[in-house]
Design an enzyme around this catalytic site. Sequence first.
Site, PDB file in Angstrom:
ATOM      1  N   HIS A 195       9.948   7.092  -7.818  1.00  0.00           N
ATOM      2  CA  HIS A 195       9.104   8.150  -7.255  1.00  0.00           C
ATOM      3  C   HIS A 195       9.908   9.233  -6.501  1.00  0.00           C
ATOM      4  CE1 HIS A 195       5.634   5.474  -7.888  1.00  0.00           C
ATOM      5  NE2 HIS A 195       6.295   4.526  -7.267  1.00  0.00           N
TER       6      HIS A 195
HETATM    7  O1  RIB Z   1       3.593   5.586  -3.820  1.00  0.00           O
HETATM    8  C1  RIB Z   1       4.986   5.729  -3.868  1.00  0.00           C
HETATM    9  C2  RIB Z   1       5.530   6.124  -2.533  1.00  0.00           C
HETATM   10  O2  RIB Z   1       5.237   5.101  -1.585  1.00  0.00           O
HETATM   11  C3  RIB Z   1       7.068   6.258  -2.517  1.00  0.00           C
HETATM   12  O3  RIB Z   1       7.448   7.217  -1.569  1.00  0.00           O
HETATM   13  C4  RIB Z   1       7.526   4.899  -2.070  1.00  0.00           C
HETATM   14  O4  RIB Z   1       8.781   4.940  -1.392  1.00  0.00           O
HETATM   15  C5  RIB Z   1       6.456   4.546  -1.087  1.00  0.00           C
HETATM   16  O5  RIB Z   1       6.784   5.161   0.147  1.00  0.00           O
END
Ligand code: RIB
Length: 310
Positions: free
Chosen positions: A240
């Site tokens: 992500h």
């Molecule tokens: O949903 C994904 C996010 O939530 C990313 O930033 C991961 O590190 C968690 O913080």
Amino acid sequence: MARKIIIDTDPGQDDAVAILLALASPELEVLGITCVAGNVPLSYTTTNARKICELAKRTDIRVFAGCDRPLRRKLVTAEYVHGKTGLDGVELPAPTMALQDQHAVDFLIETLRTEPEGSVTLVPIGPLTNIATAMQRAPDIIGRIGQIVLMGGAYFEVGNVTPAAEFNIYVDPQAAEIVFRSGVDLVVMPLDVTHKALTTRPRIEAFRALGHIGEVVASWTDFFERFDMEKYGSEGAPLHDPCTIAWLIAPDLFTGRRINVEIETASELTMGMTVADWWGVTKRPANALFIGSIDDDGFYTLLTERIATL
Ligand code: RIB
Ligand code: CA
């Protein structure tokens, strides 16, 4: 001239890869790393941020502790994804570099007041508590923020922590509402794009072949991916947070649409949902560039090339 950024983060293996990518990219000048409670409690996120800086041999980077809980709601963490420490995978040595004494929110305010107006980009990759607190405490900084490039939310992919909400927004929806209504130029990396950036086996092996840092990154993705692969039956996990940094370096890897995005803060059923008007069915003004797709091969090539330079 390098683009000045502040990374606001809750490391988290994917946050860690984002930080390494930023530190490996001469296009960016990291003014500081501000930590927030999210994936794991604040004591772990501040430790992890310093471990990552020491791994990259960048003890010059200033790391700040921020908010240890959301504005109003109880903290929700994600050890089930990231492990107890938030950086499970290979064990890194306890950090020796000091945490800054200044609170992260004060650092954000001071920096935005002293740097030239519009010259600083904020890159939040965890819950938005620090950013919203700074905006509430010092409304004069809002107009001075150049851009906010954040990981959070979803549209077609809907939610990863509830049926309706993505984790970063869900943990602190009140903070997200403040940021999304601030009027600051927003670029949003939702699950719709991050779920197209999967850590497939060949990609992880390309990291592992890079030597020590690559082996550490591969150990993080080996650990981090098991949850998503089980849940989605995918051939890897979405990486992500590095999508935000990659957008700053190579925006052509991404496509999106300027749309209106509002945050659900009333109903517990859909709390933290990003109500993204992808088809423009409301007359609400566009407040965000909402990214929908990525050249995932190009993304991993960029990541691997840059991490190889550390
Ligand atoms: O949903 C994904 C996010 O939530 C990313 O930033 C991961 O590190 C968690 O913080
Ligand atoms: Ca994160």
